[in-house]
Design an enzyme around this catalytic site. Structure first.
Site, PDB file in Angstrom:
ATOM      1  N   ASP A  67      -0.064   3.699   0.383  1.00 35.24           N
ATOM      2  CA  ASP A  67       0.511   5.004   0.702  1.00 35.24           C
ATOM      3  C   ASP A  67      -0.396   6.180   0.369  1.00 35.24           C
ATOM      4  O   ASP A  67      -1.400   6.032  -0.325  1.00 35.24           O
ATOM      5  CB  ASP A  67       1.859   5.169  -0.027  1.00 35.24           C
ATOM      6  CG  ASP A  67       1.887   4.435  -1.363  1.00 35.24           C
ATOM      7  OD1 ASP A  67       0.891   4.514  -2.097  1.00 35.24           O
ATOM      8  OD2 ASP A  67       2.897   3.767  -1.655  1.00 35.24           O
ATOM      9  N   GLU A 143      11.933   4.267  -0.080  1.00 35.48           N
ATOM     10  CA  GLU A 143      12.989   4.706  -0.984  1.00 35.48           C
ATOM     11  C   GLU A 143      14.317   4.033  -0.606  1.00 35.48           C
ATOM     12  O   GLU A 143      14.432   3.444   0.481  1.00 35.48           O
ATOM     13  CB  GLU A 143      13.124   6.235  -0.890  1.00 35.48           C
ATOM     14  CG  GLU A 143      11.882   7.014  -1.332  1.00 35.48           C
ATOM     15  CD  GLU A 143      11.727   7.075  -2.859  1.00 35.48           C
ATOM     16  OE1 GLU A 143      12.112   6.126  -3.569  1.00 35.48           O
ATOM     17  OE2 GLU A 143      11.192   8.091  -3.346  1.00 35.48           O
TER      18      GLU A 143
HETATM   19  C1  F6R Z   1       2.179   3.574  -5.319  1.00 37.53           C
HETATM   20  C2  F6R Z   1       3.419   2.914  -4.899  1.00 37.53           C
HETATM   21  C3  F6R Z   1       4.667   3.064  -5.699  1.00 37.53           C
HETATM   22  C4  F6R Z   1       4.445   2.846  -7.194  1.00 37.53           C
HETATM   23  C5  F6R Z   1       5.757   3.051  -7.945  1.00 37.53           C
HETATM   24  C6  F6R Z   1       5.571   2.889  -9.440  1.00 37.53           C
HETATM   25  O1  F6R Z   1       1.125   3.297  -4.438  1.00 37.53           O
HETATM   26  O2  F6R Z   1       3.438   2.295  -3.887  1.00 37.53           O
HETATM   27  O3  F6R Z   1       5.642   2.165  -5.230  1.00 37.53           O
HETATM   28  O4  F6R Z   1       3.954   1.572  -7.401  1.00 37.53           O
HETATM   29  O5  F6R Z   1       6.252   4.326  -7.678  1.00 37.53           O
HETATM   30  O6  F6R Z   1       4.782   3.934  -9.915  1.00 37.53           O
HETATM   31  P1  F6R Z   1       4.262   3.939 -11.428  1.00 37.53           P
HETATM   32  O7  F6R Z   1       3.312   2.821 -11.556  1.00 37.53           O
HETATM   33  O8  F6R Z   1       3.563   5.274 -11.574  1.00 37.53           O
HETATM   34  O9  F6R Z   1       5.458   3.797 -12.289  1.00 37.53           O
END
Ligand code: F6R
Length: 261
Positions: A67, A143
């Site tokens: 993303d 989401e």
């Molecule tokens: C990022 C992604 C998101 C994150 C998720 C967890 O490329 O695809 O799904 O993996 O939001 O984020 P953190 O690791 O910051 O808790």
């Protein structure tokens, strides 16, 4: 789903790095799907270490990131392009032209997303997709209520995700509300999914993903249907699981030939 409960983020990330390294050794031109976020930072450090100390060779690897924020140029310091180059790519020998990250300032987003999907196909599909999980159960930035067969497209972040992402955002700038993200369907086509989650703040999302009913209300639950999903979590992220002891039992009784070297 294989659930591996490690002591902490460090041991979990080391194991994940070993799994990725063995994928690359088995197939030097592996197609890796990569993720950003705070969860992956320790893993990328481990992979850089393996590159430096054990000559793990990324020169034939092809990568596709999950993303990117809409409206941020690749050079923007809070873009996922910058994250990937600063935290990983600049420290290994991956070839620039084999790196793919959605372009947050593509003039025609819909067309760009189609081309991104086409490029994944042309590369032969993703061999191993690295994932984190949002505290609301998102994977990529799919989401809650995202279609479980969705493809790469634009999505609106929830207010919760915007808050969760703020620590990685520089200079108190306003975080973009939109992202380009691979779809759930895109992720599900990868041959292996490797999801990491560490810390108490992920415990509820992990419980839903592993033991909850499959529902677009928590898109990560679809990984229950994936042919090979490896979930590496720490004790804190595992703290709400009903069957944690069973998962530990299964892992400790894994036949030698099935173990990760
Ligand atoms: C990022 C992604 C998101 C994150 C998720 C967890 O490329 O695809 O799904 O993996 O939001 O984020 P953190 O690791 O910051 O808790």
């Amino acid at each position: 789903m294989e659930i591996i409960i490690e002591r902490d983020k460090e041991t979990g990330s080391k194991l994940a790095a070993r799994i990725i390294a063995s994928q690359i050794k088995k197939k030097p031109d592996s197609v890796l799907g990569l993720a950003t976020g705070s969860t992956q930072l320790t893993l990328y450090k481990e992979l850089i270490e393996l590159h430096k100390t054990e000559e793990l060779d990324f020169s034939s690897v092809i990568s596709f990131n999950l993303d990117e924020y809409v409206g941020l140029s690749p050079e923007h310091k809070s873009s996922y392009h910058s994250y990937m180059w600063n935290n990983f790519f600049n420290h290994i020998n991956i070839k620039n032209h084999r790196v793919h990250i959605p372009n947050g300032i593509a003039p025609d987003i819909e067309d760009h997303c189609k081309q991104y999907e086409g490029a994944i196909k042309a590369a032969g599909g993703i061999d191993l997709q690295l994932l984190g999980i949002g505290s609301d159960g998102h994977i990529g930035f799919n989401e809650p209520t995202s279609s479980l067969s969705s493809r790469t497209r634009i999505k609106t972040l929830t207010q919760k995700t915007i808050m969760d992402n703020s620590p990685l955002f520089k200079d108190n700038e306003e975080i973009p509300r939109h992202v380009i993200t691979m779809g759930v369907g895109t992720i599900m086509e990868s041959k292996t999914c490797l999801l990491l989650a560490f810390g108490k703040q992920k415990a509820e999302a992990v419980k839903l993903m592993v033991e909850g009913p499959i529902s677009s209300d928590a898109p990560a639950t679809i990984l229950q249907m994936h042919q090979k999903a490896i979930i590496i979590i720490d004790e804190e992220a595992a703290s709400s699981l009903k069957r944690a002891d069973y998962y530990k039992w299964v892992y400790s009784n894994k036949p030698d030939w099935q173990k990760y070297s």
